[in-house]
Design a protein around this motif. Sequence first.
Motif, PDB file in Angstrom:
ATOM      1  N   UNK A 225       0.758  -1.423   0.085  1.00 29.25           N
ATOM      2  CA  UNK A 225       0.008  -0.487  -0.242  1.00 29.25           C
ATOM      3  C   UNK A 225       0.601   1.191   0.271  1.00 29.25           C
ATOM      4  N   UNK A 226       2.293   1.280   0.497  1.00 24.13           N
ATOM      5  CA  UNK A 226       2.702   2.522   1.392  1.00 24.13           C
ATOM      6  C   UNK A 226       3.511   2.862  -0.377  1.00 24.13           C
ATOM      7  N   UNK A 227       4.011   1.455  -1.097  1.00 28.83           N
ATOM      8  CA  UNK A 227       5.345   1.846  -1.704  1.00 28.83           C
ATOM      9  C   UNK A 227       4.698   2.199  -3.366  1.00 28.83           C
ATOM     10  N   UNK A 228       5.551   3.037  -3.259  1.00 23.33           N
ATOM     11  CA  UNK A 228       5.476   3.428  -5.301  1.00 23.33           C
ATOM     12  C   UNK A 228       6.253   2.699  -6.306  1.00 23.33           C
ATOM     13  N   UNK A 229       6.174   1.050  -6.098  1.00 18.94           N
ATOM     14  CA  UNK A 229       6.896   0.256  -7.269  1.00 18.94           C
ATOM     15  C   UNK A 229       7.177  -0.692  -6.689  1.00 18.94           C
ATOM     16  N   UNK A 230       7.174  -1.647  -7.992  1.00 25.62           N
ATOM     17  CA  UNK A 230       6.550  -3.156  -7.209  1.00 25.62           C
ATOM     18  C   UNK A 230       7.685  -4.053  -6.531  1.00 25.62           C
ATOM     19  N   UNK A 231       7.597  -5.116  -6.185  1.00 26.68           N
ATOM     20  CA  UNK A 231       7.977  -5.437  -4.862  1.00 26.68           C
ATOM     21  C   UNK A 231       8.635  -6.387  -5.810  1.00 26.68           C
ATOM     22  N   UNK A 232       9.906  -7.186  -5.155  1.00 28.04           N
ATOM     23  CA  UNK A 232      10.674  -8.158  -5.964  1.00 28.04           C
ATOM     24  C   UNK A 232      10.051  -8.936  -6.035  1.00 28.04           C
ATOM     25  N   UNK A 233      10.250 -10.207  -7.468  1.00 22.61           N
ATOM     26  CA  UNK A 233       9.588 -11.412  -6.986  1.00 22.61           C
ATOM     27  C   UNK A 233      10.180 -12.257  -7.169  1.00 22.61           C
ATOM     28  N   UNK A 234      10.054 -13.415  -6.932  1.00 23.34           N
ATOM     29  CA  UNK A 234      11.365 -14.893  -7.067  1.00 23.34           C
ATOM     30  C   UNK A 234      12.436 -14.515  -6.487  1.00 23.34           C
ATOM     31  N   UNK A 235      13.454 -14.485  -5.455  1.00 29.15           N
ATOM     32  CA  UNK A 235      13.904 -14.655  -4.588  1.00 29.15           C
ATOM     33  C   UNK A 235      15.107 -15.411  -3.766  1.00 29.15           C
ATOM     34  N   UNK A 236      16.231 -15.923  -4.363  1.00 22.49           N
ATOM     35  CA  UNK A 236      16.495 -17.237  -3.771  1.00 22.49           C
ATOM     36  C   UNK A 236      17.832 -16.183  -3.313  1.00 22.49           C
ATOM     37  N   UNK A 237      17.561 -16.670  -1.910  1.00 25.49           N
ATOM     38  CA  UNK A 237      19.251 -16.153  -1.203  1.00 25.49           C
ATOM     39  C   UNK A 237      20.346 -17.343  -0.553  1.00 25.49           C
ATOM     40  N   UNK A 238      21.141 -17.107  -0.807  1.00 26.69           N
ATOM     41  CA  UNK A 238      22.402 -18.227  -0.210  1.00 26.69           C
ATOM     42  C   UNK A 238      23.464 -17.390   0.759  1.00 26.69           C
TER      43      UNK A 238
END
Length: 670
Positions: free
Chosen positions: A651-664
């Motif tokens: 709601x408070x964002x002005x840009x889309x959130x990240x898609x799938x993100x694999x973290x290692x």
Amino acid sequence: MKIKHMRRALLCSASAMTLAMTSTVAVAQDASDEDGFLGLLVLGNNKRDVQTDTATPETVINAEEIQDRQASSIAELIDSVPGVALVNSGTPTGAGINIRGHGADGTYGANQKVQIQIDGASVGSEELYRIGTQLSTDPELYREVSVIRGTVGSFEYGSGVIGGIVKLDTINASDLTEGQMGLAGRQTLSYHGNSGARISSTILGWQPTENLEFLFNYTYREQDDYTDGDGNVVANTASEVSSLLLKGKYSFGDNADQSLTLSWNESTSDEKDVPYDAFAGNSVFGNVDRLTESKTAVLEYAYNPVGNDLLDLTATLSYADQYIEQEQVSGIPFGIQDADHRYETTKLTVKNASLFQAFGVKHNLRAGVEVLRKERLNAASAPGGTDKRLAFFAVDEIDFDNGLTVTPALRYERQNIEASNDGTNIRAGQDFDNSALMGGLSTRYEFQSGFALFGSVAYTAGFPVIDDVDYTHYPILMTQTEKAVTYELGASYDRVGVFASDDTLMAKVNFWQTRLWDYTSSGSNFMDFDQQDTKGVELEASYSHASGFYVDMNANISSGHWSKFAIPTPNRYLQRYDGMPTNNLELTLGKKFNDRLDVSWEGEFYKRFEATPGFAVHNLRASYQIDTGYLKEAKLRVGVDNLFDKQYQTHLATRPAPGRNIKVSLSAAF
């Protein structure tokens, strides 16, 4: 579900509350359903303890959780705390912290309603136009992060705190050496697939003697633009941040009851050809090269003599320097793109904690004095000046030894604020004096069953800020404090052996309501309304079993509105306040196997907020402790955020959130 319906369900009686807290089943409606919210599960998690022993709404994130979450910024690290929302994320300078609807608002990245402290130093709460938190520090530098929501727990730390306080405590050398003489360290290498983020964190702790210790920490983090759930590249989300922490501690005196601790914390973010508007990420105001430097120095003296309960003294001298250098590279000149911002805050806090008995009850009295001087460089859209403050505070935790605890708190603060440059409406050297007495009272009663009830009322006053010295209405803005009163009511449950002899359940529910008036934060628009009212309910719970199974849950439901007396009739009309966090629930199910393997699923469920659709996001995490035979510890962590590549925007964002993100990440300690 409306707040009044939630209130009805949760405030029936003490016995009904206990039943609700021990329920093991939850039903969640589709988060995109506009008419409904979410069924609630009140269970828990052995990674994050619920602070059931206090009436203060506080959440503590420890070192293990900091490493497990692999967050890119402090803002992303704390967004799982109920009542905390981000105005964007993904970049260190493009994120703003919002707590209970206060703090970052999309126009300013911060204000004094949400205060941030690093080892006691006040940082990152300036109102800079369309620039984020200015908190470009790395989560790897910290051993613990605490979030205090609301006003009741704020009087030791500052005035005007309505949203809350974020307290960051840096790593100590003894965290690595475990108090043993010698050299110890930890090296962590991480990679995030979506943005191609590369992170290296090197920490060394050296204890040459029992009374002397040194710490070195250098963390480097670089990432490219990330992609959203639809596979589109989100422009201007690349970043590069380097962070350095140097810290030393010397203990001396009888039984090492005195100590001196000196730390230097520095972070640098270097961005090239990025939008001036760090929130929106578009080029309406043109593009700039932006260098952000945050430097914090803290010297602390502590004296806690053995056998003397009346003396536990700390004196903390801190210096925080936030510097933002900008150079316009494209776009129409507005006079703000080439502005350089700098604000330096020097603060001395001396306080003492005393344990004693008087009038038949036990007291834990914390009292102190604080002197602060903030100097701000004059710049376009950010007038310069000096803000000097003197404050006295006292918090007395009174224990009646029958389950009842009463805690009164007072803070008196005096301010002198002075403009440093001639402006359109004000002359250099013109100053203003303000003062206020504020305080609160909290009570808590604990039953032998582990069930407790608590409530509080707290009043605070927010002083004028340097940013407002050059508005047309400055005579009012610079002499009028913002005022707010917050009421809280809640219950907690903490017990071992609930469903079995070897399980633990902790849960806490907190209802709150805040009324804010004499509002001045909107500058020239401060007369648009008379009052702001916000309210909500926050829930936290954790359940763990000796078998390794655990559950974590937290939820937030809140709303707010502006109000103003209509003219010429005396009727009051309301306007919805859109700066509130979205109603949401977060649930984690996990299992630890033989203290080596830890796997968990985390679900985030958000309700629709007007035109912003609701959504559900699923995350997976796993950590495995590797037995090398010669290292103190080696651990592999793997996480998948947004498992199903969901396209969404908060709601408070002005840009889309990240898609799938694999973290290692792979860490090794010696």
